[in-house]
Scaffold this motif. Sequence first.
Motif, PDB file in Angstrom:
ATOM      1  N   ALA A 322       0.839  -1.213   0.000  1.00 18.22           N
ATOM      2  CA  ALA A 322       0.000   0.000   0.000  1.00 18.22           C
ATOM      3  C   ALA A 322       0.870   1.258   0.000  1.00 18.22           C
ATOM      4  O   ALA A 322       0.609   2.212  -0.741  1.00 18.22           O
ATOM      5  CB  ALA A 322      -0.923  -0.010   1.210  1.00 18.22           C
ATOM      6  N   VAL A 323       1.913   1.232   0.813  1.00 20.34           N
ATOM      7  CA  VAL A 323       2.784   2.406   0.914  1.00 20.34           C
ATOM      8  C   VAL A 323       3.527   2.634  -0.404  1.00 20.34           C
ATOM      9  O   VAL A 323       3.645   3.764  -0.885  1.00 20.34           O
ATOM     10  CB  VAL A 323       3.773   2.239   2.094  1.00 20.34           C
ATOM     11  CG1 VAL A 323       4.921   3.232   2.014  1.00 20.34           C
ATOM     12  CG2 VAL A 323       3.025   2.386   3.411  1.00 20.34           C
ATOM     13  N   ARG A 324       3.989   1.555  -1.024  1.00 19.62           N
ATOM     14  CA  ARG A 324       4.731   1.723  -2.285  1.00 19.62           C
ATOM     15  C   ARG A 324       3.837   2.242  -3.415  1.00 19.62           C
ATOM     16  O   ARG A 324       4.264   3.022  -4.246  1.00 19.62           O
ATOM     17  CB  ARG A 324       5.431   0.427  -2.668  1.00 19.62           C
ATOM     18  CG  ARG A 324       6.823   0.401  -2.057  1.00 19.62           C
ATOM     19  CD  ARG A 324       7.299  -0.947  -1.607  1.00 19.62           C
ATOM     20  NE  ARG A 324       8.364  -0.791  -0.621  1.00 19.62           N
ATOM     21  CZ  ARG A 324       8.147  -0.659   0.699  1.00 19.62           C
ATOM     22  NH1 ARG A 324       6.929  -0.657   1.169  1.00 19.62           N
ATOM     23  NH2 ARG A 324       9.160  -0.500   1.531  1.00 19.62           N
ATOM     24  N   GLN A 325       2.599   1.799  -3.440  1.00 15.46           N
ATOM     25  CA  GLN A 325       1.678   2.322  -4.461  1.00 15.46           C
ATOM     26  C   GLN A 325       1.466   3.829  -4.257  1.00 15.46           C
ATOM     27  O   GLN A 325       1.483   4.612  -5.218  1.00 15.46           O
ATOM     28  CB  GLN A 325       0.333   1.579  -4.394  1.00 15.46           C
ATOM     29  CG  GLN A 325       0.424   0.165  -4.954  1.00 15.46           C
ATOM     30  CD  GLN A 325      -0.770  -0.704  -4.594  1.00 15.46           C
ATOM     31  OE1 GLN A 325      -1.527  -0.395  -3.678  1.00 15.46           O
ATOM     32  NE2 GLN A 325      -0.919  -1.817  -5.307  1.00 15.46           N
ATOM     33  N   ALA A 326       1.308   4.235  -2.999  1.00 14.28           N
ATOM     34  CA  ALA A 326       1.096   5.658  -2.717  1.00 14.28           C
ATOM     35  C   ALA A 326       2.352   6.466  -3.018  1.00 14.28           C
ATOM     36  O   ALA A 326       2.277   7.599  -3.513  1.00 14.28           O
ATOM     37  CB  ALA A 326       0.687   5.834  -1.262  1.00 14.28           C
ATOM     38  N   GLU A 327       3.514   5.880  -2.748  1.00 11.92           N
ATOM     39  CA  GLU A 327       4.773   6.591  -3.045  1.00 11.92           C
ATOM     40  C   GLU A 327       4.911   6.866  -4.541  1.00 11.92           C
ATOM     41  O   GLU A 327       5.408   7.920  -4.953  1.00 11.92           O
ATOM     42  CB  GLU A 327       5.972   5.772  -2.550  1.00 11.92           C
ATOM     43  CG  GLU A 327       6.203   5.932  -1.051  1.00 11.92           C
ATOM     44  CD  GLU A 327       7.255   4.958  -0.486  1.00 11.92           C
ATOM     45  OE1 GLU A 327       7.583   3.984  -1.185  1.00 11.92           O
ATOM     46  OE2 GLU A 327       7.696   5.186   0.658  1.00 11.92           O
ATOM     47  N   ALA A 328       4.455   5.905  -5.350  1.00  9.24           N
ATOM     48  CA  ALA A 328       4.524   6.099  -6.810  1.00  9.24           C
ATOM     49  C   ALA A 328       3.673   7.293  -7.221  1.00  9.24           C
ATOM     50  O   ALA A 328       4.077   8.110  -8.057  1.00  9.24           O
ATOM     51  CB  ALA A 328       4.054   4.829  -7.518  1.00  9.24           C
ATOM     52  N   ALA A 329       2.498   7.417  -6.605  1.00 10.31           N
ATOM     53  CA  ALA A 329       1.608   8.537  -6.935  1.00 10.31           C
ATOM     54  C   ALA A 329       2.187   9.855  -6.438  1.00 10.31           C
ATOM     55  O   ALA A 329       2.125  10.881  -7.123  1.00 10.31           O
ATOM     56  CB  ALA A 329       0.240   8.295  -6.307  1.00 10.31           C
ATOM     57  N   ARG A 330       2.787   9.818  -5.247  1.00 13.06           N
ATOM     58  CA  ARG A 330       3.369  11.041  -4.691  1.00 13.06           C
ATOM     59  C   ARG A 330       4.491  11.555  -5.582  1.00 13.06           C
ATOM     60  O   ARG A 330       4.600  12.742  -5.854  1.00 13.06           O
ATOM     61  CB  ARG A 330       3.899  10.756  -3.284  1.00 13.06           C
ATOM     62  CG  ARG A 330       4.546  11.978  -2.633  1.00 13.06           C
ATOM     63  CD  ARG A 330       4.985  11.689  -1.225  1.00 13.06           C
ATOM     64  NE  ARG A 330       5.984  10.622  -1.175  1.00 13.06           N
ATOM     65  CZ  ARG A 330       6.494  10.125  -0.049  1.00 13.06           C
ATOM     66  NH1 ARG A 330       6.092  10.604   1.113  1.00 13.06           N
ATOM     67  NH2 ARG A 330       7.391   9.165  -0.067  1.00 13.06           N
ATOM     68  N   LYS A 331       5.293  10.634  -6.077  1.00 15.53           N
ATOM     69  CA  LYS A 331       6.426  11.007  -6.912  1.00 15.53           C
ATOM     70  C   LYS A 331       5.953  11.722  -8.183  1.00 15.53           C
ATOM     71  O   LYS A 331       6.596  12.659  -8.654  1.00 15.53           O
ATOM     72  CB  LYS A 331       7.213   9.746  -7.279  1.00 15.53           C
ATOM     73  CG  LYS A 331       8.556  10.020  -7.887  1.00 15.53           C
ATOM     74  CD  LYS A 331       9.366   8.761  -8.001  1.00 15.53           C
ATOM     75  CE  LYS A 331      10.672   9.056  -8.714  1.00 15.53           C
ATOM     76  NZ  LYS A 331      11.379   7.836  -9.051  1.00 15.53           N
ATOM     77  N   LEU A 332       4.836  11.276  -8.720  1.00 13.18           N
ATOM     78  CA  LEU A 332       4.334  11.867  -9.967  1.00 13.18           C
ATOM     79  C   LEU A 332       3.492  13.121  -9.727  1.00 13.18           C
ATOM     80  O   LEU A 332       3.062  13.770 -10.674  1.00 13.18           O
ATOM     81  CB  LEU A 332       3.502  10.829 -10.739  1.00 13.18           C
ATOM     82  CG  LEU A 332       4.288   9.686 -11.371  1.00 13.18           C
ATOM     83  CD1 LEU A 332       3.342   8.694 -12.036  1.00 13.18           C
ATOM     84  CD2 LEU A 332       5.287  10.213 -12.385  1.00 13.18           C
ATOM     85  N   LYS A 333       3.221  13.424  -8.475  1.00  7.46           N
ATOM     86  CA  LYS A 333       2.412  14.602  -8.104  1.00  7.46           C
ATOM     87  C   LYS A 333       1.071  14.610  -8.828  1.00  7.46           C
ATOM     88  O   LYS A 333       0.615  15.644  -9.335  1.00  7.46           O
ATOM     89  CB  LYS A 333       3.177  15.895  -8.402  1.00  7.46           C
ATOM     90  CG  LYS A 333       4.517  16.017  -7.686  1.00  7.46           C
ATOM     91  CD  LYS A 333       5.148  17.376  -7.975  1.00  7.46           C
ATOM     92  CE  LYS A 333       6.489  17.524  -7.326  1.00  7.46           C
ATOM     93  NZ  LYS A 333       7.572  16.741  -7.938  1.00  7.46           N
ATOM     94  N   VAL A 334       0.445  13.448  -8.933  1.00  8.99           N
ATOM     95  CA  VAL A 334      -0.864  13.373  -9.592  1.00  8.99           C
ATOM     96  C   VAL A 334      -1.948  13.880  -8.644  1.00  8.99           C
ATOM     97  O   VAL A 334      -1.733  13.927  -7.428  1.00  8.99           O
ATOM     98  CB  VAL A 334      -1.198  11.914 -10.014  1.00  8.99           C
ATOM     99  CG1 VAL A 334      -0.254  11.442 -11.095  1.00  8.99           C
ATOM    100  CG2 VAL A 334      -1.175  10.973  -8.812  1.00  8.99           C
ATOM    101  N   LYS A 335      -3.083  14.254  -9.228  1.00  4.65           N
ATOM    102  CA  LYS A 335      -4.153  14.768  -8.366  1.00  4.65           C
ATOM    103  C   LYS A 335      -4.884  13.630  -7.661  1.00  4.65           C
ATOM    104  O   LYS A 335      -5.366  13.795  -6.548  1.00  4.65           O
ATOM    105  CB  LYS A 335      -5.139  15.589  -9.202  1.00  4.65           C
ATOM    106  CG  LYS A 335      -4.513  16.892  -9.689  1.00  4.65           C
ATOM    107  CD  LYS A 335      -5.565  17.859 -10.161  1.00  4.65           C
ATOM    108  CE  LYS A 335      -4.880  19.168 -10.582  1.00  4.65           C
ATOM    109  NZ  LYS A 335      -5.331  19.639 -11.867  1.00  4.65           N
ATOM    110  N   LYS A 336      -5.008  12.517  -8.356  1.00  2.45           N
ATOM    111  CA  LYS A 336      -5.664  11.382  -7.696  1.00  2.45           C
ATOM    112  C   LYS A 336      -5.240  10.064  -8.338  1.00  2.45           C
ATOM    113  O   LYS A 336      -4.792  10.042  -9.490  1.00  2.45           O
ATOM    114  CB  LYS A 336      -7.191  11.514  -7.734  1.00  2.45           C
ATOM    115  CG  LYS A 336      -7.813  11.513  -9.118  1.00  2.45           C
ATOM    116  CD  LYS A 336      -9.330  11.717  -8.996  1.00  2.45           C
ATOM    117  CE  LYS A 336      -9.958  11.999 -10.358  1.00  2.45           C
ATOM    118  NZ  LYS A 336     -11.351  12.412 -10.270  1.00  2.45           N
ATOM    119  N   ILE A 337      -5.400   9.011  -7.551  1.00  5.29           N
ATOM    120  CA  ILE A 337      -5.197   7.661  -8.074  1.00  5.29           C
ATOM    121  C   ILE A 337      -6.575   7.142  -8.468  1.00  5.29           C
ATOM    122  O   ILE A 337      -7.529   7.270  -7.700  1.00  5.29           O
ATOM    123  CB  ILE A 337      -4.615   6.719  -6.989  1.00  5.29           C
ATOM    124  CG1 ILE A 337      -3.217   7.182  -6.562  1.00  5.29           C
ATOM    125  CG2 ILE A 337      -4.579   5.277  -7.483  1.00  5.29           C
ATOM    126  CD1 ILE A 337      -2.664   6.432  -5.346  1.00  5.29           C
TER     127      ILE A 337
END
Lengths: 532, 302
Positions: A322-337
Motif C-alpha cells: 500500500a505504501v509503495r503504491q502511494a509513493e509512486a503517486a506522490r512522486k508523480l504529483k498526480v491529483k488522484k489515483i
Amino acid sequence: MHKVSDIASKCGQFSQAPVQSLMPLPAPYDRIADLPPRKVLNQKVLDKIDTSLDGFSALGLARPQTRKEEQKFVERFLSGLEKLLSKENNWTFIEQLKLSLEHCARCQTCVEACPIYTASGHDEVYRPTFRSEVFRRLVNEYAKPGGKALAWLKGEHVELNAATLGRLLESAYRCTLCRRCAQACPMGVDNALLTREVRKLFSMEMGIAPKEIHEKGSMLQLRTGSSTGMNARAVRDNVSFLDGEIRDQTGLRIETPWDKEGADVLLIHNAGEILAWPENPMAFAIILEAAGISWTMSSELAGYDSVNYGLWYDDAQFARVAVRQAEAARKLKVKKIVLGECGHGHKASMVTADRILTGDLNIPRESALVLLRDIVISGRLKLDPSRNDFPVTLHDPCNMVRMMGIVEPQREILRAICPQFREMTPHGVNNYCCGGGSGFAIMSGYNFEDWRFSVAGRTKLKQILDAFADCPSPDVKKYVCAPCSNCKGQFRDLFQYYGVWEKSGILYGGLAELIVNAMADINQPFIKWEFH
Amino acid sequence: MLTVMLISVALVVFLAGNLVRVVKFLRMPSPLRWELYPIPKGPQERQRYGGSYFEDSDWWTKPRASSHKSEAVFVLKEVFLLRGVWENFRGLWLWSWLLHWGLYLYLLITLFAIGEALLPADAGALVLHAALIYGYRLACPLGLAGALGMLAMRSWHPRVRAFTTRTGIFDLLLLGSIFATGNLLLTTGPDGLHSMIRGLARFPTRLGNHSVTWHLHVCLVAFFLAYFPFTHMTHAYMKYFMWHQVRWDDSASVHDPYAAKELAVNLQRKTSWAAAHIAAGGTAAWSEIVADADGNGAGKRA
C-alpha cells in the motif's frame, strides 16, 4: 454430525465433501455425473501433505513427521496466538478480533448466508461458524489464564495437535472472506475477520501461506513491481504492444502516457489484466483519451499493479505494498489515483490502507467505476446502446460493493448502454461472491481447483444461469459484466469447468469493454465473442 | 441479611466488570478500517441500496452527510424487533424475541421500582404502582417462555444443536430459573415481586420473613448480575462498539485530524512476528517492517 472437538481427530478425513450433496443446478448442469472427475492425489503426495480436512489441499502443508516436529509446530502456533492477541503485534485488527471472539452467541443466524456452506449441501466443515468456534476455543483454552480448567468445565476442550492446526489452516482457505455471514450476524460478529486472523497468524509467525499469494504474489510484487512478475520495462513493452493492438482494431492512434508528472489521474490496473484480459486496459485507454482526461500510468515499483494480496493474509505485506503504491503517486504529483477494475485492490487502497496512508502519502483515491460513470453520463462519448443489444447481467465484486458501498455507478452505466441489462438475485450489497475471492481465483494448490469450482463457485454459477433463464440457448450470446480481475479469473475457470460457453453461450468481461463496444465512432465491435 | 449482602456484592461486580470491559475496548489502538455495507449513514436514497460516499467523484472534497436518526432507527429495530434474527433465522426469532423482551421488561420495571422505592412514600402514584405490578406479570411469563423455547431449539434443531455449548445451556437455565421463580413470586401475592424489589432497594439491615422462593429468586438474580460481565451476553452493550466502531466506521483519515498522530504511535510499536519476511526472530518497529521492501526480515537488523 461432527462435534467441534472432532477437529483434533488423528484418524481419517474430517469431511468427505461428497459431490452427491452439492446444491442442484438447473439443466443442463443438473447431472452430478457430468462433473469433471476430481483429481486423485497419489499416495506419495497424501503421505507428505495434509488433506485431512476434506481431501483437498490449498496449501500443501507438510505433515510433521516426528513427535518433536509436531511439538515445535504447536509451540510456534501458540507463540503466534499470543502475538495475535497483543496490541504491539496486532494493533491493526486487535479490536475487531477481540469483539468477534468474545461476543458470539452461537445462534447460527449467520450460517445460511454463506454461499459455500449452502452450495456444499450444508457440509459442517464449511459452516462459517465452524472454524471460528474452533479458533475461539483454542484462544480461550490456550491463551487465557485458567483456560484449560475452564475448557474442561465448560466441555469446550479442543486438543491442540498437528491435526487440529492443519485442519484449521486449511479451513481458513475454505472461506472467500465475502462477509455475507457478518452482514447477517445480529451482534456484529465477523467470521471472515476471524478467518483472516487465522491466516495471518500462520503467515506472520510461521511463514505459512499459499505460495500463489505469498511467494509468487506479494513477495514477487515487492521485488519486481508486480505479482505477475513484470518489471517496469516488461510492463511498458506489453502496454506499448496493446497500444498497437488498439491501432489495429480501431484505427485509433493512442500512446499510453507513462510517468507524466502532474497528471490529473494515475490509473493503476490490476497488472494481470495486461496479460490475461488486455482488452480491459485497451478499453480504458480508448475511453480516457476520447474523454480528454489528463492521465498517466506509473512505472515505479508497485505503481502499475493495484493488487495487494496482503489484504487476505498478512498485515506487513499489505502495508508494504500500500505504501509503495502511494509513493509512486506522490512522486508523480498526480491529483488522484484511479483504481482500475480490481475489487480487492479497491478495498486495500481506499479503505483498509486509509489509516496507513496519512500525510503526503494520502493521495486521494477513487474508483474507476465512478470515473467511467461520470464520463458516460456526461455525454462526452458518443454511445450507441443498440451495439450492446444482448442480455447482460452484472456481478457485484464483494470488495467494491459489500465492503465499499460502490453500488450504483456501474448500474447507471449499464442502464445507459445495455438495453437488455438484468439484475441477478440477490444483488448489490447482498450479492454472492464469485467463489474466487480472497485469492482463490489464483490458487490451484494440489487439487484445490476441484473444490473451488464444484463448491465455492456453485452458488454464483446458479445465480448467473437464473439471471439468463429466459434465454438459455447457447445461440443467444450473453455477457456477465464483472468489473474485477479476480472475479474474471474465477469466471474463466468456472465456466470452463462446467462448459458454460458451449452449453449456454455465456461470456464474461469487464465494464470498460462494454462502453467501448457501444462507442459509435468505432467501426468494429470491440467485444469479440470468443471464450478466453 | 446474607441475601442483601449478596445482591450488593453482585451489583458491585456487575458495575465494575462491565466498566472494565468497556474501558479495555476504549483503550484499544486505533485499528484499520473494516466497514461493511449497508451503513445507515448518508442520504436516504443511498441508504436504500447500501451505497456510500465512494460513489461520488472527488468524494474527499464533498461534505459528509451523517444521519444519527437512521442509525437510531436501525439499532431500535435490531434491539426491539431482533431484525437480524427475523431476516436470517425465522425459526429462532419468536423464542429469542420473547426472551429478550422478558429481560427488557424485567430490567425496566425493576429500575422503575427502585426509583419508586427511593422516592418519598407519597410520591409513588397509584397508576405507576399498578403499571409496575403488571409489568412484572408480563415480563416473567414472556422471559420463561423464551428461555424454554430457546432451550428446546438448542436441544433438537439441527442448525444449532451441534454448536450448543454447556455454557449456552447454563445461561438459558439460569435465565429460565429467574423467570420461573419470578412467576412463582407473582403467585404469592398481588405484588410479590414488586414488593421484593422495593424492599431490597432500601438496603434494609434486617429482612422480614420471606419464602424460600423469595430468597432463591434474589440469589439467582445476584448470581446473574455477577456472572453477566464475563459472558457473551455483554453483547447487549458491546454491540455499540461492534456496529459503530467496526461495521459502520467509514470515517476517512483525510477528514480526521488525529489519524496521522495515531499512526505515528502505532508505527513505533515493536513487533516480534517471527516469520522470515517480518521480524525473523528479532524485534522491530512497525515503521521498520513497512520500510523493509524486500521482506528479508527487519528484525535481524534491529
